[in-house]
Design a protein around this motif. Structure first.
Motif, short mmCIF file in Angstrom:
data_model
loop_
_atom_site.label_atom_id
_atom_site.label_comp_id
_atom_site.label_asym_id
_atom_site.label_seq_id
_atom_site.Cartn_x
_atom_site.Cartn_y
_atom_site.Cartn_z
N GLN A 136 31.40 15.43 11.78
CA GLN A 136 31.25 16.38 10.68
C GLN A 136 29.81 16.87 10.59
O GLN A 136 28.88 16.06 10.60
N LEU A 137 29.68 18.19 10.53
CA LEU A 137 28.35 18.79 10.43
C LEU A 137 28.28 19.59 9.15
O LEU A 137 29.25 20.25 8.76
N GLU A 138 27.13 19.53 8.52
CA GLU A 138 26.95 20.25 7.26
C GLU A 138 25.51 20.78 7.25
O GLU A 138 24.58 20.04 7.56
N ALA A 139 25.36 22.05 6.92
CA ALA A 139 23.99 22.62 6.90
C ALA A 139 23.83 23.59 5.76
O ALA A 139 24.78 24.30 5.39
N LEU A 155 23.58 17.41 7.14
CA LEU A 155 24.15 16.10 7.44
C LEU A 155 24.85 16.19 8.80
O LEU A 155 25.64 17.10 9.04
N ILE A 156 24.53 15.23 9.66
CA ILE A 156 25.14 15.19 11.00
C ILE A 156 25.86 13.85 11.08
O ILE A 156 25.22 12.79 11.03
N GLU A 192 22.94 11.29 10.86
CA GLU A 192 21.53 11.70 10.66
C GLU A 192 21.48 12.56 9.42
O GLU A 192 22.30 13.48 9.25
N THR A 193 20.52 12.26 8.57
CA THR A 193 20.35 13.07 7.37
C THR A 193 19.13 13.95 7.56
O THR A 193 18.08 13.48 8.00
N VAL A 194 19.29 15.23 7.26
CA VAL A 194 18.19 16.19 7.40
C VAL A 194 17.73 16.57 6.00
O VAL A 194 18.51 17.11 5.20
N GLY A 195 16.48 16.30 5.68
CA GLY A 195 15.95 16.59 4.35
C GLY A 195 16.77 15.88 3.27
O GLY A 195 17.32 14.80 3.49
N LYS A 196 16.82 16.54 2.11
CA LYS A 196 17.61 15.97 1.00
C LYS A 196 18.80 16.87 0.71
O LYS A 196 18.89 17.97 1.26
N LYS A 197 19.69 16.42 -0.16
CA LYS A 197 20.82 17.26 -0.55
C LYS A 197 20.29 18.50 -1.25
O LYS A 197 19.17 18.48 -1.79
N PRO A 198 21.06 19.59 -1.31
CA PRO A 198 20.57 20.80 -1.97
C PRO A 198 20.12 20.56 -3.41
O PRO A 198 19.24 21.24 -3.91
N ASP A 199 20.67 19.53 -4.08
CA ASP A 199 20.25 19.27 -5.47
C ASP A 199 18.97 18.43 -5.54
O ASP A 199 18.52 18.04 -6.62
#
Ligand code: AMP
Ligand code: MG
Length: 327
Positions: free
Chosen positions: A37-40, A183-184, A191-198
């Motif tokens: 699952q990929l999320e950007a 989120l990867i 792997e977490t990239v930065g923080k959540k949008p909130d």
């Protein structure tokens, strides 16, 4: 059958999650035997996810033991390889050395013998294992310039670092596309990239190795790889014994170290992947000693209890009892 179900699940989820909202894209992909699952989040989110998907498929065939570049190297006793493979083999060999062979990228014949590649599982005889051990050993792998040489019938298996390398590549793609939040999740490799949008940290649930629909705790993570190796991820059972996919390179048998899962947390996905496998092989005491002597990463171990290293003290939460390991 299990894989068909996973494929259908992946197809259904990808129909549900798309890139409908602006600046936000989510995709579910099936590759490397895993639902990913990929999320950007960001202006280029859709483009970043599309490129990441293409990269996953490229790496899936690169590492394919049937007809990828690795297969070509294994079928010859030494041949030229791409710069990418050369660099990854060198990186893996360094971890083989630093872990004193707990991590060993020459376990391919053993994986074959136990039937893990073709999913035709069987318990080999002790004679077969002894014979197989005579043609394993990472010392038989040499890299000279752009050539990989395999001595003594050894074959490469990069299965314990391939997904971590893939997540590292996706992080690079996300960076090139200025994704500040993402989120990867490639099976046990997150792997977490930065923080959540909130603005809060990502929550990574750590699976319970014995009740795999439950979690032993949650790790708050930002800009880190969180990679788990466990005896529940790929295994078969015969006469009440569990034979799983992480092999002790010195005995040729699936590891019996008393540990059920090892999670490594560090900035680099490939390193976290290789170390989670290596420390699983070492077991709790040697693994903690390795952590103390090397550093640069943190650990969550499960087995006869739950143990976390001190660097995770303020980002791990659990309703279960756990012990904090200090330096
Ligand atoms: P992981 O799930 O990352 O722990 O990696 C397990 C995979 O790596 C297996 O499916 C094998 O392909 C390979 N492998 C198994 N045992 C070892 C080992 N001791 N060192 C390196 N690779 C291994
Ligand atoms: Mg690994």
């Amino acid at each position: 059958m299990k894989y068909l179900k996973l494929l259908i699940l992946a197809a259904c989820i990808s129909m549900l999650c798309g890139c409908t909202a602006q600046n936000r894209c989510k995709k579910t992909i099936y590759a490397m035997d895993t639902v990913m699952q990929l999320e950007a989040y960001g202006e280029n989110a859709e483009m970043a996810i599309d490129m990441a998907q293409t990269e996953i498929y490229r790496l899936d065939s690169l590492f394919d033991r049937g007809d990828g570049e690795l297969a070509k190297i294994n079928h010859s006793k030494g041949c030229e390889a791409s710069e990418e493979v050369i660099e990854l083999v060198k990186e893996a060999l360094e971890i083989c050395r630093s872990t004193d062979g707990s991590f060993d990228i020459s376990v391919a014949p053993l994986m074959d013998l136990w039937g893990f590649y073709k999913k035709e599982f069987r318990v080999p005889s002790t004679e077969e294992i002894s014979e197989c051990l005579t043609y394993t050993g990472y010392e038989n792998i040499e890299v000279n310039g752009n050539t990989v040489k395999l001595k003594n019938r050894v074959q490469l298996d990069l299965g314990a670092i391939a997904k971590g390398y893939t997540s590292r590549r996706i992080r690079e793609i996300f960076n090139e596309h200025e994704i500040k939040s993402g989120l990867i999740s490639l099976g046990g490799n997150v792997e977490t990239v930065g923080k959540k949008p909130d603005g809060s940290k990502w929550n990574v649930a750590i699976q319970d190795p014995r009740k795999t629909d439950e979690y032993i705790g949650v790790l708050q993570s930002s800009d880190n790889a969180v990679v788990t190796s466990g005896d529940y991820q790929r295994f078969f059972e015969e006469n009440g014994v569990r034979y799983h996919h992480i092999i002790n390179p010195s005995t040729g048998y699936p590891v019996q170290s008393g540990v059920s899962s090892v999670t490594v947390v560090c900035e680099d996905g490939a390193k976290a992947d290789a170390l989670s496998t290596a420390i699983f092989v070492m077991g709790k005491d040697k693994g903690i000693e390795y952590w103390r002597n090397n550093g640069g990463f943190e650990l969550i171990l499960t087995g006869d209890g739950i143990y976390i290293t001190e660097g995770l003290e303020h980002c791990f939460s659990s309703e279960k009892k756990y012990e904090i390991i200090r330096k």
